[in-house]
Design an enzyme around this catalytic site. Structure first.
Site, PDB file in Angstrom:
ATOM      1  N   ARG A  94       0.836  -1.201   0.000  1.00  0.00           N
ATOM      2  CA  ARG A  94       0.000   0.000   0.000  1.00  0.00           C
ATOM      3  C   ARG A  94       0.873   1.254   0.000  1.00  0.00           C
ATOM      4  O   ARG A  94       0.564   2.248  -0.676  1.00  0.00           O
ATOM      5  CB  ARG A  94      -0.935   0.007   1.211  1.00  0.00           C
ATOM      6  CG  ARG A  94      -1.744   1.290   1.299  1.00  0.00           C
ATOM      7  CD  ARG A  94      -2.712   1.313   2.466  1.00  0.00           C
ATOM      8  NE  ARG A  94      -3.383   2.612   2.550  1.00  0.00           N
ATOM      9  CZ  ARG A  94      -4.352   2.912   3.413  1.00  0.00           C
ATOM     10  NH1 ARG A  94      -4.762   2.007   4.282  1.00  0.00           N
ATOM     11  NH2 ARG A  94      -4.904   4.100   3.422  1.00  0.00           N
ATOM     12  N   ASN A 148     -10.806  -4.624  -0.853  1.00  0.00           N
ATOM     13  CA  ASN A 148     -10.686  -3.461  -1.734  1.00  0.00           C
ATOM     14  C   ASN A 148      -9.695  -3.706  -2.868  1.00  0.00           C
ATOM     15  O   ASN A 148      -8.866  -4.615  -2.775  1.00  0.00           O
ATOM     16  CB  ASN A 148     -10.227  -2.251  -0.909  1.00  0.00           C
ATOM     17  CG  ASN A 148     -11.381  -1.495  -0.303  1.00  0.00           C
ATOM     18  OD1 ASN A 148     -12.423  -1.347  -0.927  1.00  0.00           O
ATOM     19  ND2 ASN A 148     -11.210  -1.003   0.915  1.00  0.00           N
ATOM     20  N   ASP A 172     -18.170  -0.520   3.740  1.00  0.00           N
ATOM     21  CA  ASP A 172     -18.741   0.118   4.929  1.00  0.00           C
ATOM     22  C   ASP A 172     -18.806   1.640   4.832  1.00  0.00           C
ATOM     23  O   ASP A 172     -19.356   2.289   5.713  1.00  0.00           O
ATOM     24  CB  ASP A 172     -17.966  -0.287   6.192  1.00  0.00           C
ATOM     25  CG  ASP A 172     -16.521   0.197   6.195  1.00  0.00           C
ATOM     26  OD1 ASP A 172     -16.092   0.820   5.204  1.00  0.00           O
ATOM     27  OD2 ASP A 172     -15.812  -0.058   7.178  1.00  0.00           O
ATOM     28  N   HIS A 201     -17.128   3.689  -3.747  1.00  0.00           N
ATOM     29  CA  HIS A 201     -16.307   4.871  -3.488  1.00  0.00           C
ATOM     30  C   HIS A 201     -16.548   5.949  -4.542  1.00  0.00           C
ATOM     31  O   HIS A 201     -15.672   6.798  -4.790  1.00  0.00           O
ATOM     32  CB  HIS A 201     -14.811   4.524  -3.432  1.00  0.00           C
ATOM     33  CG  HIS A 201     -14.427   3.801  -2.186  1.00  0.00           C
ATOM     34  ND1 HIS A 201     -13.123   3.412  -1.912  1.00  0.00           N
ATOM     35  CD2 HIS A 201     -15.163   3.376  -1.126  1.00  0.00           C
ATOM     36  CE1 HIS A 201     -13.082   2.787  -0.743  1.00  0.00           C
ATOM     37  NE2 HIS A 201     -14.311   2.751  -0.254  1.00  0.00           N
ATOM     38  N   TYR A 263     -14.984   9.905  -1.097  1.00  0.00           N
ATOM     39  CA  TYR A 263     -13.881   9.613  -2.017  1.00  0.00           C
ATOM     40  C   TYR A 263     -13.975  10.401  -3.314  1.00  0.00           C
ATOM     41  O   TYR A 263     -12.988  10.506  -4.051  1.00  0.00           O
ATOM     42  CB  TYR A 263     -13.845   8.117  -2.335  1.00  0.00           C
ATOM     43  CG  TYR A 263     -13.309   7.262  -1.215  1.00  0.00           C
ATOM     44  CD1 TYR A 263     -11.954   6.956  -1.125  1.00  0.00           C
ATOM     45  CD2 TYR A 263     -14.149   6.761  -0.235  1.00  0.00           C
ATOM     46  CE1 TYR A 263     -11.455   6.178  -0.101  1.00  0.00           C
ATOM     47  CE2 TYR A 263     -13.671   5.987   0.798  1.00  0.00           C
ATOM     48  CZ  TYR A 263     -12.329   5.690   0.866  1.00  0.00           C
ATOM     49  OH  TYR A 263     -11.844   4.923   1.899  1.00  0.00           O
ATOM     50  N   ARG A 283      -0.820   8.107   3.811  1.00  0.00           N
ATOM     51  CA  ARG A 283      -1.820   7.488   4.682  1.00  0.00           C
ATOM     52  C   ARG A 283      -1.339   6.115   5.165  1.00  0.00           C
ATOM     53  O   ARG A 283      -1.593   5.736   6.308  1.00  0.00           O
ATOM     54  CB  ARG A 283      -3.141   7.365   3.921  1.00  0.00           C
ATOM     55  CG  ARG A 283      -4.235   6.590   4.642  1.00  0.00           C
ATOM     56  CD  ARG A 283      -4.694   7.278   5.906  1.00  0.00           C
ATOM     57  NE  ARG A 283      -5.697   6.473   6.595  1.00  0.00           N
ATOM     58  CZ  ARG A 283      -5.986   6.566   7.875  1.00  0.00           C
ATOM     59  NH1 ARG A 283      -5.334   7.437   8.634  1.00  0.00           N
ATOM     60  NH2 ARG A 283      -6.901   5.808   8.430  1.00  0.00           N
TER      61      ARG A 283
END
Length: 441
Positions: A94, A148, A172, A201, A263, A283
């Site tokens: 990520r 995701n 969620d 999103h 988003y 993030r």
């Protein structure tokens, strides 16, 4: 006595797992579980959460048969429900998803833009493998997926398993928004009857009815315009998430028709968002230094103390509550309303039937019965069609091993647009993901 069910949680080493386990404890009276297995490919990571889980269940759910494992036969045999929250490549990848695009002047974000593309290309392989593993051992199990980027995963799974009607993809974020709306309006969010359309999103609430049929969306928009938008769990949120929610007021000022998913800011204001992102501390770093460290430290501390009573590892109850409530609605034919990802088939009249849309649906023992929203205005239709083209091209790039399709996907994405930038970012992501992606030719 109610029937008790067998569940497997895929991605047992996730920082979201404690909240999901707590949700199972809270709902043991309405959704009994006979056997729960946590499964993860990372044994050491899962062990920390698994030992915490043993303590939690000993204190709150002692009759539950619980184990954690890396063995697929143990995990997937004789299951009624599979709850999936895997993250292929972990937070290390990520971090690459976010930092590589940012180093080249393009937004780097977990599920949006090139970061979401990279994550999706990694997720497809492992999700297909997991579904095959489950179907070999539990052909009738419901697979409830949180993995995701959910839009890309949902489209890929529909491509690979077109006749499998027991795979349900869900996110969620809409319910997080509904909880925040309830807080702002001083209302119980469980009593909302929302109308929602879009992609994962990438969607909008058009109406927010109460049980008497009154639409509270106009009142909510007026409140946000005057006071801003504060999430339901603001005190638990990292600063980056608070900044994300703050952007809702900007989006409503510019596009006041509907309440936006947070988003959307990355697609509506890509230059502004890029200017606010730190390429050296993203993030992913924030999560690893914050929630990741806290959850694992507290799980270890609880095990050392021999009790979970002092632990505060639960973060974002909506994540755990929703997927357990979804399983319960299916198990007992409750016909409750959730916002889920489904093939369009006329739900949004002026979109193609094969678009994987996110809409409200009544959920019962036979799965979703979705609510259509009719035709949508040109601006929203155009936004969705462009975004879905990116998602579909990503899926085609994976299945066909096509470099050209991958380049088309990134060029189509509103966070990139420029084909030269897209090629530069794609080549760097290919190198970083050579252990995860198919070869692109």
């Amino acid at each position: 006595m109610k029937k008790a069910f067998n569940l497997v949680l895929v991605g047992g080493g996730s920082t979201w797992t404690p909240g999901l386990l707590k949700a199972m404890c809270k709902r043991q009276g309405s959704f009994p579980i006979a056997r729960l297995v946590m499964f993860d490919v990372n044994a050491e990571r899962q062990r920390v959460i698994g030992e915490y889980a043993k303590l939690l269940f000993a204190e709150e759910y002692p009759e539950l048969d619980f184990t954690y494992t890396t063995d697929k036969d143990i995990a997937f045999s004789d299951m009624d429900f599979v709850l999936c929250q895997m993250r292929t490549g972990g937070y290390e990848m990520r971090e690459q998803d976010e930092k590589i695009p940012l180093s080249m002047g393009v937004i780097g974000q977990e599920t949006c833009g090139p970061g979401g593309f990279a994550y999706g290309m990694r997720s497809i392989r492992d999700m297909i493998e997991m579904v095959n593993d489950v179907r070999e051992r539990s052909p009738e199990a419901w697979i409830l997926n949180y993995t995701n980027p959910a839009a890309i995963v949902a489209d890929a799974l529909k491509h690979e398993f077109p006749e499998d009607d027991k795979i349900l993809n869900i996110c969620d974020q809409p319910v997080n928004l509904l909880r925040s709306y309830g807080r702002l309006l001083d209302m119980n969010p469980d009593e909302f009857d929302p109308v929602y359309f879009g992609l994962n999103h990438f969607g909008w609430f058009t109406h927010l009815y109460d049980q008497k049929g009154v639409d509270h969306a106009p009142r909510l928009k007026a409140h946000i315009a005057e006071h801003g938008f504060i999430p339901v769990d603001a005190e638990q949120r990292d600063q980056s998430w608070l900044d994300t929610y703050a952007a809702v007021a900007d989006m409503l000022r510019d596009f006041p028709d509907y309440l936006p998913n947070t988003y959307l800011q990355y697609y509506l204001y890509p230059e502004y968002k890029l200017s606010k992102l730190d390429a050296s501390y993203t993030r992913a770093n924030e999560v690893m230094d914050g929630r990741e460290k806290r959850v694992f430290d507290e799980c270890r501390q609880a095990v050392a103390e021999g009790t979970t009573k002092n632990a505060t590892v639960i973060h974002n109850d909506a994540h755990g509550d929703m997927i357990v409530e979804l399983a319960e609605a299916i198990a007992f034919n409750q016909k409750r309303k959730f916002i889920v990802i489904l093939q369009n088939n006329g739900l949004v009249e002026n979109l193609d039937d094969d678009v994987m849309v996110e809409v409200a649906a009544e959920i019962g023992i036979n799965g979703p019965r979705p609510y259509g929203v009719g035709k949508i205005p040109t601006f929203y239709k155009g936004m969705i069609e462009q975004q879905f083209a990116y998602e579909r091209l990503t899926v085609e790039a994976w299945f066909e091993g096509s470099y050209t399709k991958a380049l088309m996907a990134l060029t189509m994405n509103r966070t990139v647009v420029d084909a030269r930038k897209a090629r530069k970012v794609l080549d760097a992501l290919i190198e970083a993901n050579k252990d995860f992606w198919p070869e692109l030719k």
